[in-house]
Design a protein around this motif. Structure first.
Motif, short mmCIF file in Angstrom:
data_model
loop_
_atom_site.label_atom_id
_atom_site.label_comp_id
_atom_site.label_asym_id
_atom_site.label_seq_id
_atom_site.Cartn_x
_atom_site.Cartn_y
_atom_site.Cartn_z
N LYS A 103 82.26 -56.50 18.24
CA LYS A 103 81.00 -55.57 17.53
C LYS A 103 80.93 -55.61 16.06
CE LYS A 103 80.08 -50.83 17.77
NZ LYS A 103 80.24 -49.23 18.03
N GLU A 104 82.20 -55.66 15.44
CA GLU A 104 82.04 -55.66 14.00
C GLU A 104 81.23 -56.79 13.44
OE1 GLU A 104 85.95 -53.49 12.34
OE2 GLU A 104 86.27 -54.94 13.90
N PHE A 105 81.59 -57.99 14.04
CA PHE A 105 80.73 -59.10 13.84
C PHE A 105 79.14 -58.88 13.98
CE2 PHE A 105 78.20 -62.92 15.14
CZ PHE A 105 78.21 -63.74 13.89
N LEU A 106 78.99 -58.32 15.13
CA LEU A 106 77.50 -58.07 15.43
C LEU A 106 76.96 -56.93 14.38
CD1 LEU A 106 77.59 -57.88 19.45
CD2 LEU A 106 76.73 -59.80 17.82
N GLU A 107 77.74 -56.28 14.03
CA GLU A 107 77.13 -55.39 13.08
C GLU A 107 76.83 -56.04 11.70
OE1 GLU A 107 79.27 -51.06 14.27
OE2 GLU A 107 80.58 -52.47 13.03
N LYS A 108 77.59 -56.91 11.39
CA LYS A 108 77.35 -57.77 10.09
C LYS A 108 76.27 -58.60 10.30
CE LYS A 108 79.08 -58.41 6.12
NZ LYS A 108 79.56 -57.42 5.24
N ALA A 109 75.91 -59.13 11.53
CA ALA A 109 74.88 -59.93 12.02
C ALA A 109 73.40 -59.09 11.75
CB ALA A 109 75.00 -60.69 13.09
N ALA A 110 73.76 -57.60 12.05
CA ALA A 110 72.51 -56.91 12.16
C ALA A 110 71.93 -56.52 11.02
CB ALA A 110 72.96 -55.60 12.81
N GLU A 111 72.76 -56.76 9.80
CA GLU A 111 72.36 -56.45 8.42
C GLU A 111 71.80 -57.70 8.00
OE1 GLU A 111 76.17 -55.58 6.43
OE2 GLU A 111 76.14 -53.46 7.40
N ILE A 112 71.75 -58.67 8.55
CA ILE A 112 70.94 -60.08 8.06
C ILE A 112 69.58 -59.95 8.26
CG2 ILE A 112 70.95 -62.53 8.22
CD1 ILE A 112 73.77 -62.51 8.82
N PRO A 113 68.58 -60.16 7.46
CA PRO A 113 67.01 -59.88 7.83
C PRO A 113 66.73 -61.07 9.05
CG PRO A 113 67.70 -60.39 5.34
CD PRO A 113 68.75 -60.63 5.94
N GLY A 114 65.79 -60.55 9.56
CA GLY A 114 65.42 -61.28 10.88
C GLY A 114 66.22 -61.28 12.18
N LEU A 115 67.64 -60.81 12.14
CA LEU A 115 68.40 -60.67 13.28
C LEU A 115 68.33 -59.32 14.12
CD1 LEU A 115 71.34 -62.68 12.07
CD2 LEU A 115 69.20 -63.53 12.99
N TYR A 116 68.04 -59.43 15.32
CA TYR A 116 68.00 -58.10 16.02
C TYR A 116 69.04 -58.29 17.13
CZ TYR A 116 66.20 -55.41 19.98
OH TYR A 116 66.04 -54.53 21.19
N VAL A 117 69.92 -57.26 17.23
CA VAL A 117 71.20 -56.82 18.13
C VAL A 117 70.69 -55.81 19.05
CG1 VAL A 117 73.43 -56.38 18.26
CG2 VAL A 117 72.79 -57.42 16.30
N PRO A 118 70.29 -56.17 20.19
CA PRO A 118 69.79 -55.29 21.06
C PRO A 118 70.64 -53.91 21.50
CG PRO A 118 69.12 -57.56 21.94
CD PRO A 118 70.29 -57.51 21.04
N ALA A 119 71.98 -54.46 21.66
CA ALA A 119 72.90 -53.55 21.85
C ALA A 119 72.99 -52.12 20.94
CB ALA A 119 74.33 -53.98 21.98
N PHE A 120 72.43 -52.27 19.76
CA PHE A 120 72.32 -51.41 18.61
C PHE A 120 70.88 -50.40 18.72
CE2 PHE A 120 75.40 -54.19 16.03
CZ PHE A 120 76.58 -53.72 16.85
N TYR A 121 70.23 -50.53 19.79
CA TYR A 121 68.94 -49.97 20.05
C TYR A 121 68.98 -49.21 21.21
CZ TYR A 121 67.77 -52.36 15.78
OH TYR A 121 67.74 -53.12 14.60
N ASP A 122 68.22 -47.96 21.37
CA ASP A 122 67.98 -47.14 22.70
C ASP A 122 66.49 -47.15 22.91
OD1 ASP A 122 70.71 -47.07 23.10
OD2 ASP A 122 70.67 -45.21 21.87
N ALA A 123 66.13 -47.32 24.11
CA ALA A 123 65.03 -47.19 24.59
C ALA A 123 64.84 -45.97 25.33
CB ALA A 123 64.29 -48.37 25.08
N GLU A 124 63.68 -45.05 24.91
CA GLU A 124 63.36 -43.85 25.93
C GLU A 124 62.01 -43.80 26.56
OE1 GLU A 124 64.00 -40.53 23.22
OE2 GLU A 124 66.03 -41.04 22.68
N TYR A 125 61.75 -43.17 27.71
CA TYR A 125 60.50 -43.71 28.15
C TYR A 125 59.99 -42.07 28.55
CZ TYR A 125 62.37 -48.31 28.68
OH TYR A 125 62.80 -49.56 28.46
N ASN A 126 58.45 -42.22 28.69
CA ASN A 126 57.83 -40.96 29.36
C ASN A 126 57.96 -40.89 30.57
OD1 ASN A 126 56.77 -39.92 26.57
ND2 ASN A 126 55.49 -42.10 26.63
N GLU A 127 57.32 -39.81 31.28
CA GLU A 127 57.37 -39.81 32.70
C GLU A 127 56.60 -40.95 33.39
OE1 GLU A 127 56.55 -36.01 34.38
OE2 GLU A 127 58.23 -34.90 33.23
N ASP A 128 55.62 -41.04 32.69
CA ASP A 128 54.45 -42.15 33.23
C ASP A 128 54.94 -43.58 33.07
OD1 ASP A 128 54.22 -42.65 30.48
OD2 ASP A 128 51.94 -42.21 30.36
#
Length: 619
Positions: free
Chosen positions: A190-215
């Motif tokens: 996880k600590e490596f992925l946190e370092k990677a997440a700080e590099i421009p252009g790199l997206y670590v999906p585990a560090f993001y949450d999606a929320e949905y509407n009822e529809d």
């Protein structure tokens, strides 16, 4: 001596063993005990397809220039070997060392086409790497994804540790340097992925949450980790003359789909077709220096022995030094008996003059892409071609000795009417008439016009990303209208008609604009047996529909629904250069059937001009 991962008995059982043995000309061998990082570069399709991909060749060369890194290759095992590997519990292996992929530091997967998504799960599964990123341990490789499909990574989010958004030559070195530090630090994954997440252009999906509407629409998307960025900025190479390029590409043992030297002459496109994702995400346009291209072409031909060289570009006609480059290649290639291939040419006098030079002896077929049968529809998609352009270009081609022309169109485009569909047949008829305007003694037998229609798929980061699609049955009905109208033409015997599979199109559309909920469908379809979906003989639409039904997810939510312009889209957290405001404006302009001038004629303010050195410098 290197020991093969497969026994002689297995190699004799399977089709084309050369797909799996490695050791090709120009492949790179290193001592694994003398490197710090082992990187497995994967194309999730069969060897012949993957070996034709320029992006992997570029990254393979770039990584292997590092003394501390050994990059190897891996492709999807064909179904015959797949079955044996599962039965015998044989782990997936890299071509160069034949070592298990699971033992590598990184598994990098290029994602070029949505219909390869089940093959990505096959790669992970056969490598004995947990499918879900959340289940991986410190001992598992870091699984990375990149390529055009990474511009909407959400349907694949739970299977990847990192996505690389943009061009691979930019921040990989920074990532690999950080990995070396982490590897010796004793810190967590996880600590490596946190370092990677700080590099421009790199997206670590585990560090993001999606929320949905009822529809079912996306309500919010935000970071859940302090190291994650609100917006991921696309990475772009601007010093295009000094970027890494393989002078000694790997030469396959068996014939690849594109068995040739590939010379990339430019990136990006000035044209702005509203359906074209590549034309948007690869902005701004950047040209390679012609002197560099001449030198590189010679070196690549000498190092490979290939008998054909192809110029790679979204629109080769727009490369400003094309005449000079072609003249050089004609002289160089005639001495070596090498053919020149020029894809992506426009239907104009300049392009035909170029084609006549390189095909002076053998007149193969010419390929043009009007995309739509009527001028109204071409204005909607911003094709920038008139019927006069198409007919004049065809006539000049026929005068030049060609008798076979391929015409590519799309069905199901926004605002399409029956008149537009029938217009495809009418345009093909007008092209055929141009051939028969030539005096009989100057013709080369009967002309053949090959009309091919694909079905429109809306893609992220295009002005048509909000558009609705059709049902499978409606696509087929549209193809039937075109076919019937072609049969009604005077020159019908000169016109041949092909169309794409409609069920494949529907699934491609779901995966192209899907959200994280689609990942569950993908996984279930794979477990049911879906694999090699890009291959007609293996595609099982029924398995996918079973998966949607069992998970109570409506596929039509992703296809038939036209999105409001203010809807939060699953990929909105990515900055691809072109702004959402520009795309919205282009959608509205399309509905008004108005053409936007190309970038050289007038800057349209798309936003990509912030990358200095492109066609435009502001916008």
């Amino acid at each position: 001596m290197r020991k093969l991962a497969l026994s002689d008995e297995i190699l004799l059982e399977i089709e084309k063993p050369a797909r799996y043995i490695g050791n090709e000309i120009n492949s790179v061998m290193k001592n694994k005990n003398e490197v710090d990082i082992r990187f497995a570069m994967c194309f999730p399709d069969v060897y012949e397809i993957g070996m034709s991909h320029l992006g992997i060749q570029i990254l393979y060369d770039m990584f292997n220039r590092r003394e501390d890194t050994w990059c190897e290759r891996v492709y999807s095992p064909w179904p015959d070997l797949d079955a044996i590997m599962r039965k015998e519990n044989i782990p997936l292996f890299a071509l160069e060392s034949q070592d298990n992929i699971k033992d590598f530091d990184f598994l990098g997967i290029t994602i070029q086409y949505e219909m390869c998504y089940t093959n990505i799960l096959q790669i992970l599964d056969l490598s004995q790497i947990p499918l879900h990123a959340s289940d991986r341990s410190e001992d598992d490789p870091i699984v990375m994804g990149g390529g055009p499909c990474a511009y909407n990574p959400e349907p694949l989010a739970k299977f990847f540790d990192i996505f690389y958004i943009g061009e691979g030559e930019t921040v990989f070195d920074e990532l690999l340097d950080e990995y070396k530090i982490w590897k010796n630090s004793g810190k967590s994954r996880k600590e490596f992925l946190e370092k990677a997440a700080e590099i421009p252009g790199l997206y670590v999906p585990a560090f993001y949450d999606a929320e949905y509407n009822e529809d079912g629409t996306l309500a919010a998307f935000h970071p859940n980790n302090e190291h994650a960025k609100e917006t991921i900025d696309k990475q772009v190479v601007m010093d295009f003359d000094n970027v890494c390029y393989p002078k000694k590409p790997v030469v396959p043992f068996i014939k690849a789909t594109q068995d040739r030297v590939t010379l990339e002459i430019q990136r990006g496109c000035i044209r702005g077709c509203r359906f074209c994702q590549a034309g948007m995400i690869y902005r701004p346009t950047r040209e390679k220096n012609v002197a560099f291209l001449k030198e590189t072409a010679k070196e690549m031909l000498e190092s490979t022995g290939h008998e054909e060289i192809s110029l790679s570009s979204l629109s080769s006609s727009d490369y400003s030094k094309l005449p000079e480059l072609i003249d050089f290649l004609i002289e160089e290639c005639s001495e070596r008996n090498v053919n020149i291939s020029l894809p992506s040419l426009r239907i104009d006098a300049f392009s035909l003059d170029v084609m006549s030079k390189v095909q002076d002896i053998k007149k193969s077929s010419l390929t043009f892409a009007p995309e739509a049968g009527t001028q109204r529809m071409r204005n909607v998609i911003n094709k920038g071609l008139t019927q006069e352009d198409i007919l004049n270009g065809s006539f000049k081609a026929f005068q030049g000795g060609w008798s076979r022309v391929k015409l590519y169109f799309m069905l199901g485009l926004p605002t399409e009417t029956e008149e537009d569909m029938k217009g495809i047949a009418h345009l093909a008829e007008e092209v055929a008439k141009k051939y028969y305007e030539i005096p009989k003694d100057q013709r080369h037998g009967r002309c053949q016009i090959v009309v091919s229609t694909s079905f429109f798929v809306p893609k992220p980061f295009t002005p048509f990303q909000w558009a609705s699609m059709c049902k499978k049955e409606e696509y087929l009905e549209r193809a039937k209208i075109v076919k019937s109208e072609i049969r009604a033409q005077l020159n019908q015997k000169s016109i041949k008609y092909n169309y794409h599979e409609a069920d494949v199109t529907v699934l491609e559309g779901i995966l192209a604009r899907g959200d994280r909920k689609v990942a569950d469908v993908l996984e279930l379809a794979y477990r049911k047996g879906a694999l090699f979906d890009a291959w007609s003989e293996y595609f099982r639409y029924d398995l996918w529909m079973e998966a949607f039904e069992e998970l109570n997810i409506d596929p039509e939510f992703y296809t038939l629904r036209q999105r409001p312009l203010d809807e939060l889209l699953p990929w909105d957290f990515i900055n691809a250069g072109v702004t959402k405001k520009f795309l919205q404006r282009e959608w509205k302009t399309a509905m008004e059937e108005t053409v936007t001038p190309n970038c050289r004629m007038k800057c349209s303010g798309c936003g990509a001009g912030k990358y200095k050195g492109g066609v435009c410098v502001e916008g």
